[in-house]
Design an enzyme around this catalytic site. Structure first.
Site, PDB file in Angstrom:
ATOM      1  N   GLU A  76     -10.738 -21.013 -11.573  1.00 10.98           N
ATOM      2  CA  GLU A  76     -10.335 -22.462 -11.937  1.00 10.98           C
ATOM      3  C   GLU A  76     -11.463 -23.416 -11.557  1.00 10.98           C
ATOM      4  OE1 GLU A  76      -8.511 -24.146  -8.651  1.00 10.98           O
ATOM      5  OE2 GLU A  76      -8.218 -22.757  -7.448  1.00 10.98           O
ATOM      6  N   LYS A  78      -2.651 -21.395   1.409  1.00  9.86           N
ATOM      7  CA  LYS A  78      -3.146 -22.423   2.623  1.00  9.86           C
ATOM      8  C   LYS A  78      -2.223 -22.759   3.940  1.00  9.86           C
ATOM      9  CE  LYS A  78      -4.520 -25.088  -0.728  1.00  9.86           C
ATOM     10  NZ  LYS A  78      -5.223 -24.297  -2.160  1.00  9.86           N
TER      11      LYS A  78
HETATM   12  N1  PSU Z   1      -7.572 -23.133  -3.154  1.00  8.59           N
HETATM   13  C1  PSU Z   1      -8.624 -23.392  -2.535  1.00  8.59           C
HETATM   14  N2  PSU Z   1      -8.846 -24.719  -2.762  1.00  8.59           N
HETATM   15  C2  PSU Z   1      -8.471 -25.539  -3.712  1.00  8.59           C
HETATM   16  C3  PSU Z   1      -7.312 -25.273  -4.433  1.00  8.59           C
HETATM   17  C4  PSU Z   1      -6.895 -23.917  -4.174  1.00  8.59           C
HETATM   18  O1  PSU Z   1      -9.249 -22.886  -1.934  1.00  8.59           O
HETATM   19  O2  PSU Z   1      -8.817 -26.675  -4.020  1.00  8.59           O
HETATM   20  C5  PSU Z   1      -6.427 -26.023  -5.321  1.00  8.59           C
HETATM   21  C6  PSU Z   1      -5.984 -25.204  -6.483  1.00  8.59           C
HETATM   22  O3  PSU Z   1      -6.570 -25.669  -7.581  1.00  8.59           O
HETATM   23  C7  PSU Z   1      -4.651 -25.340  -6.355  1.00  8.59           C
HETATM   24  C8  PSU Z   1      -4.273 -26.684  -5.861  1.00  8.59           C
HETATM   25  O4  PSU Z   1      -3.712 -25.066  -7.775  1.00  8.59           O
HETATM   26  O5  PSU Z   1      -5.225 -26.683  -5.038  1.00  8.59           O
HETATM   27  C9  PSU Z   1      -2.993 -27.168  -5.425  1.00  8.59           C
HETATM   28  O6  PSU Z   1      -2.779 -28.323  -5.322  1.00  8.59           O
HETATM   29  P1  PSU Z   1      -1.311 -29.195  -5.096  1.00  8.59           P
HETATM   30  O7  PSU Z   1      -0.887 -28.681  -3.791  1.00  8.59           O
HETATM   31  O8  PSU Z   1      -1.589 -30.335  -5.298  1.00  8.59           O
HETATM   32  O9  PSU Z   1      -0.410 -28.238  -6.128  1.00  8.59           O
END
Ligand code: PSU
Ligand code: MN
Length: 305
Positions: free
Chosen positions: A25, A160
């Protein structure tokens, strides 16, 4: 939708020949890490995937075109411009394409584009999930919804620890998404190997994971497979150490009124700041570790078909 998709020549050739390909990604590059570590990470994961015998396909929207497989100049541009580039989840794809602008794809939109391209394996850092306090904010990542739609296995270091991991696992169960603990019975918590929460199933080899993917999709059960791969021990930050720092970062975000798609990048940056970069080093290490496993799974999966 494929009319809006460009495969790099290398990715196109690999897919045509049935060779293993791993999607990556671009939100993690533009929003997940600071420059220049983000650029080094983006290059290194591609190298790790090649070392594992697969072709890397970093996914992004570039001037309104969906791309699978980026050249180095684009990687560098995304890394340098960072948060200037729109964080594009699936709902943003139409907007970004219609405007002819750039978009950094999240786990959700990367899964969608990978599925469209015919890529079955994707390595990320950590998927999005149910945020703490979601019972009030309704903040549940679109990543979880996409897991019901796109047939892609996502290798992730659990979810996370800025999230509510128990609720994230419940939400994945509701959506019928398999969560495979890779070499573990516990759901990993991104910076730490353990969360105290168990995974519903376990796999100990890439071949086993590939077998689960094939069986699921052959049966017509559409949607993703979560492969939860714990961070390497030497980079782990214990839950007791990182927990309070995350709690404080969530408090800072609330005080500053940061919410919606800005929240995850803010929390990652804040935690990196207060750990003096240790969380960033951990994040980079776990992404590389996931890329390594994803290449192995892609090789095993290509061997089955
Ligand atoms: N994992 C990481 N760093 C990131 C992300 C995931 O180690 O920056 C990003 C991914 O692109 C994931 C997004 O889809 O964070 C999730 O964002 P949200 O909580 O706004 O859906
Ligand atoms: Mn959200």
């Amino acid at each position: 939708m494929t009319a809006h998709l460009d495969l790099s020549p290398e990715v196109a050739a690999a897919l045509r020949a049935g060779k293993p390909v791993v999607a990556l990604e671009s939100t993690i590059i533009a929003h997940g890490m600071p420059f220049p570590q983000n650029l080094a990470m983006a290059r290194e994961v591609e190298t790790v995937i090649r070392g594992g015998g697969a072709v890397p396909a970093t996914i992004a929207i570039v001037r309104g075109r969906m791309k699978a497989g980026l050249d180095d100049a684009v990687l560098e541009d995304f890394a340098r411009r960072g948060a200037e580039i729109i964080k594009a989840s699936t709902r943003d794809l139409g907007f970004v394409v219609a405007r002819g602008i750039d978009g950094a794809t999240t786990v959700a939109s990367t899964m969608r584009i990978a599925a469209l391209a015919g890529i079955a394996v994707f390595a990320t850092g950590g998927i999005g999930g149910v945020h703490r306090g979601a019972e009030k904010t309704f903040d549940i990542s679109n990543d979880l919804h996409e897991m019901t739609r796109s047939n892609v296995a996502v290798v992730t270091a659990g979810a996370k620890s800025i999230l509510d991991l128990a609720l994230t696992l419940e939400a994945l169960e509701t959506r019928g998404v398999p969560v495979i603990g890779f070499g573990t019975d516990e759901f990993p918590a991104f910076y730490s190997r353990s969360s105290g929460l168990s995974v519903p199933m376990r796999g100990d080899t890439a071949k086993e994971v590939a077998g689960i993917m094939r069986a699921k999709w052959e049966m017509g059960l559409s949607g993703g497979v979560v492969v939860a791969n714990p961070i390497p021990r030497e980079f782990e930050i214990s839950a007791s150490e990182i927990g309070p720092l995350i709690g404080a970062a969530i408090g800072d975000a609330a005080a500053k009124g940061i919410e919606g798609k800005a929240l995850t990048p803010f929390l990652l940056a804040r935690v990196a700041e207060v750990t003096e970069g240790r969380s960033l080093a951990a994040n980079i290490a776990l992404v590389e570790n996931n890329a390594r496993l994803a290449a192995e799974i892609a090789v095993a999966y290509a061997g089955l078909s």
